[in-house]
Scaffold this active site. Structure first.
Site: not given
Ligand code: NDP
Length: 345
Positions: A62, A67, A96, A129
């Site tokens: 995704d 981004y 998006k 988006h």
């Molecule tokens: P997430 O809920 O995926 O959280 C991401 C955070 O969680 C990062 O800091 C990561 O740390 C940490 N993390 C991931 N896995 C673990 C684990 N197993 N244990 C502990 N910490 C963990 O949030 P996002 O907001 O990034 O959402 C995911 C995706 O959704 C985005 O990357 C994007 O592709 C999409 N998105 C879409 C939106 C929209 O408007 N359509 C808005 C927001 C997001 P680290 O990377 O340091 O490991």
């Protein structure tokens, strides 16, 4: 084909156009820092983690114009294809269109630009988006998302994408879109996690054959998102720990499994290889009815992503928080400054 020790097997869900959609994907949003500028330092880590994700069996990625990492994401995908790890048709790529490009005629230009940055001939899914239309100067362009959708139907017809969908659409916007489209959206991508169950919207979308994708699937549970006033559960929540212990899993795996059992696709983001594996290792156990009922109690409507600065704009999809309507939109969300790469316009 793979020489790595671990492999994950991720099931698929059928979209309303018959295309198989992996039930868990790899999120690529690196986020904004405290100054609301793009976090550029993790782009290399993202590439390494994504490369590992594909090696161990992830088949759904995704991304988005917003981004700023489409070139980096495309580079990894193309390398995996060149190295024979996957074929193009094995990978499901979502991108998006940002809300600067909502005029019907602008959609094709925007999608072709995504393809150029990704260095791909087509994507598998392209999403609107957000439902608002805002210019680079922050002016409300008041473009009806039905007009934008006609542009989406055209790029589908031209084969630039295999599916089209929306993101951040609320239930009224979904109803209006479904009543006025030629091609129904395959997906609505929205925030869902333990604090934000979105039952009514999820039920509605699913009843109409629209697959729901959960972004920010961990909400504020993970340390990087722990704000002082954010609600439970955190990673050390005793209830979560006890359910996790019962199944021999981690609390984050419990959070993702709960979404999967609701028929929701999730797209967790991580640049940490151990978590890439952890997040996809959720398809070998089952939460029971008691677990599900306990987890449902964390739903309190708390939004992790609440862009107050867009509240005054037409089609802002969330409930309005009064008294906070006049925040300025961060420049990084208007002018595309501070990009990871020089190629983003
Ligand atoms: P997430 O809920 O995926 O959280 C991401 C955070 O969680 C990062 O800091 C990561 O740390 C940490 N993390 C991931 N896995 C673990 C684990 N197993 N244990 C502990 N910490 C963990 O949030 P996002 O907001 O990034 O959402 C995911 C995706 O959704 C985005 O990357 C994007 O592709 C999409 N998105 C879409 C939106 C929209 O408007 N359509 C808005 C927001 C997001 P680290 O990377 O340091 O490991």
């Amino acid at each position: 084909m793979c020489c790595f020790g671990f492999q994950v097997s991720i099931p698929t869900i059928k979209l309303n156009n018959g295309i198989e959609f992996p039930a868990l994907g790899y999120g690529t949003w690196l986020g904004l820092n405290d100054k609301m500028e793009f976090e550029i330092t993790d782009a290399r880590k993202l590439q390494d983690a994504l490369s590992y994700a594909i090696d161990i069996g992830y088949r759904h990625i995704d991304t988005a114009h917003l981004y700023r990492v489409e070139p980096e994401v495309g580079e990894v995908i193309n390398k995996k294809i060149k190295d024979g790890v996957v074929k193009r048709e094995d990978i499901f790529v979502t991108t998006k269109v940002w809300h600067h490009h909502h005029k019907q005629a602008d959609v094709e230009v925007a999608v072709r630009d995504c393809l150029r940055r990704l260095n791909l001939e087509y994507v598998d899914l392209v999403l609107v988006h957000w439902p608002m239309s805002i210019s680079q100067e922050g002016v409300d362009e008041n473009i009806d998302y039905l007009e934008t959708w006609r542009g989406f139907e055209e790029v589908l017809k031209k084969g630039l994408t295999r599916s089209i969908g929306v993101s951040n659409f609320n239930i009224e916007q979904m109803k209006r879109l479904l009543a006025n489209c030629n091609v129904p959206p395959a997906v609505n991508q929205i925030e869902i996690n333990l604090n934000l169950g979105q039952k009514e919207l999820v039920d509605y979308c699913q009843s109409k054959g629209v697959v729901v994708v959960a972004y920010s699937p961990f909400g504020t549970m993970v340390p990087s998102r722990n704000y002082p006033d954010s609600p439970e559960p955190k990673m050390d929540n005793p209830t979560m720990l006890s359910i996790a212990k019962k199944h021999g899993k981690t609390v984050t795996q419990i959070a993702l499994r709960y979404l999967y059992q609701r028929g929701i696709v999730s797209i967790p983001k991580t640049v940490t290889k151990s978590r890439v594996l952890e997040n996809a290792s959720i398809f070998d156990f089952q939460l029971d009815d008691e677990d599900v009922a306990t987890l449902a109690q964390f739903d309190n409507g708390f939004r992790t992503i609440r862009p107050l600065f867009w509240q005054p704009y037409e089609n802002y999809p969330f409930d309005v928080v009064l008294g906070q309507e006049h925040e300025d939109i961060p420049i990084s969300l208007l002018k595309w400054k501070n990009g990871v790469n020089g190629d983003i316009e």
